[in-house]
Design a protein around this motif. Structure first.
Motif, mmCIF file in Angstrom:
data_model
loop_
_atom_site.group_PDB
_atom_site.id
_atom_site.type_symbol
_atom_site.label_atom_id
_atom_site.label_comp_id
_atom_site.label_asym_id
_atom_site.label_seq_id
_atom_site.Cartn_x
_atom_site.Cartn_y
_atom_site.Cartn_z
ATOM 1 N N ALA A 52 52.834 48.059 30.909
ATOM 2 C CA ALA A 52 52.197 49.323 30.533
ATOM 3 C C ALA A 52 51.557 49.168 29.154
ATOM 4 O O ALA A 52 52.134 48.552 28.251
ATOM 5 C CB ALA A 52 53.225 50.452 30.504
ATOM 6 N N MET A 53 50.367 49.710 29.008
ATOM 7 C CA MET A 53 49.696 49.667 27.704
ATOM 8 C C MET A 53 50.373 50.681 26.778
ATOM 9 O O MET A 53 50.870 51.709 27.223
ATOM 10 C CB MET A 53 48.210 49.986 27.860
ATOM 11 N N ARG A 131 48.353 46.227 31.826
ATOM 12 C CA ARG A 131 47.600 45.045 31.409
ATOM 13 C C ARG A 131 48.318 43.786 31.903
ATOM 14 O O ARG A 131 49.537 43.680 31.852
ATOM 15 C CB ARG A 131 47.515 45.031 29.887
ATOM 16 N N VAL A 132 47.493 42.842 32.341
ATOM 17 C CA VAL A 132 47.965 41.499 32.661
ATOM 18 C C VAL A 132 46.990 40.576 31.960
ATOM 19 O O VAL A 132 45.826 40.500 32.330
ATOM 20 C CB VAL A 132 47.973 41.218 34.180
ATOM 21 N N GLY A 133 47.454 39.929 30.899
ATOM 22 C CA GLY A 133 46.551 39.114 30.092
ATOM 23 C C GLY A 133 45.474 40.023 29.521
ATOM 24 O O GLY A 133 45.746 41.065 28.959
ATOM 25 N N GLY A 134 44.226 39.676 29.717
ATOM 26 C CA GLY A 134 43.135 40.498 29.216
ATOM 27 C C GLY A 134 42.575 41.478 30.234
ATOM 28 O O GLY A 134 41.599 42.180 29.969
ATOM 29 N N THR A 135 43.174 41.535 31.422
ATOM 30 C CA THR A 135 42.701 42.443 32.464
ATOM 31 C C THR A 135 43.474 43.749 32.403
ATOM 32 O O THR A 135 44.702 43.753 32.334
ATOM 33 C CB THR A 135 42.848 41.806 33.863
ATOM 34 N N ALA A 152 39.239 40.563 32.387
ATOM 35 C CA ALA A 152 39.424 39.736 31.189
ATOM 36 C C ALA A 152 38.078 39.150 30.749
ATOM 37 O O ALA A 152 37.758 39.133 29.564
ATOM 38 C CB ALA A 152 40.434 38.629 31.462
ATOM 39 N N THR A 153 37.311 38.673 31.694
ATOM 40 C CA THR A 153 35.923 38.279 31.442
ATOM 41 C C THR A 153 35.096 39.440 31.962
ATOM 42 O O THR A 153 35.050 39.672 33.177
ATOM 43 C CB THR A 153 35.559 36.989 32.202
ATOM 44 N N PRO A 154 34.492 40.217 31.065
ATOM 45 C CA PRO A 154 33.835 41.456 31.480
ATOM 46 C C PRO A 154 32.882 41.272 32.664
ATOM 47 O O PRO A 154 32.121 40.308 32.724
ATOM 48 C CB PRO A 154 33.066 41.895 30.237
ATOM 49 N N ALA A 155 32.993 42.218 33.603
ATOM 50 C CA ALA A 155 32.109 42.236 34.768
ATOM 51 C C ALA A 155 31.152 43.417 34.631
ATOM 52 O O ALA A 155 31.497 44.442 34.046
ATOM 53 C CB ALA A 155 32.935 42.357 36.050
#
Length: 197
Positions: A52-53, A131-135, A152-155
């Motif tokens: 949780a953030m 959150r999981v890593g940067g996602t 994590a890598t912006p889409a």
């Protein structure tokens, strides 16, 4: 006895109006969740180990941003955690004013009074974040499906991209507020406007 029935009839009328206003507001807010889920076409299952953030992380994510919706926008101001929004147009136009709240279990909530031509009513809409890593994953509560809010890598189609710096609400509110003249309840008593099952 007729007076009592008349008051009860007015109360039912007010409750019905309140439900219509809250229903209109919820349709607007559901558009947020629908657009967000449509943005991520893959059926997302929350990965194992998602955390949780915190309220601090959520604050940094949402403060002083506007969230663009398909037919409106909401603004989260850092000053006083003020939340303002508009949705719809013409006879279906609504606007809201309230607060946005955060919790350390990853929840962002909009608590506002929504104004429509049929009346004024409270509505609370909450989104959970993990959150999981940067996602970052998000879901509308209660218990709707999780979707990727920010990769994590912006889409290009991340819902996060609809959070923009700047005010997409105030100028529209200046036009909508005077145009919406809600019917006022005839009862002067303190009325509980919450939706009853």
């Amino acid at each position: 006895m007729a007076t009592f029935f008349h008051s009860n009839s007015k109360t039912k009328d007010i409750r019905l109006r309140r439900r219509l206003v809250v229903g209109s507001a919820m349709v607007s807010i559901l558009a947020i969740a629908g657009a967000a889920q449509a943005a991520d076409s893959e059926a997302s299952v929350l990965p194992h180990g998602a955390q949780a953030m915190t309220s601090a992380e959520l604050y940094m994510l949402y403060r002083d941003r506007s969230w663009q919706w398909s037919d409106g926008a909401g603004r989260m101001q850092s000053d006083g955690r003020r939340f303002t929004a508009w949705a719809g147009s013409g006879d279906k136009a609504t606007w809201a004013e309230g607060r946005w709240t955060l919790s350390d279990n990853g929840q962002l909530c909009f608590k506002a009074q929504w104004h429509a031509s049929s009346g004024v009513g409270p509505a609370t809409t909450c989104f959970s974040h993990k959150r999981v890593g940067g996602t970052i994953y998000q879901r509308r509560e209660p218990a709707q499906a999780w979707y990727v809010f920010k990769h994590a890598t912006p889409a290009q189609d991340d819902e996060f991209n609809k959070l923009v710096r700047g005010d997409l609400v105030s100028s529209k509110l200046q036009k909508i507020r005077p145009a919406i003249k809600p019917e006022k309840p005839r009862l002067e008593a303190n009325i509980n406007w919450s939706i009853q099952p």
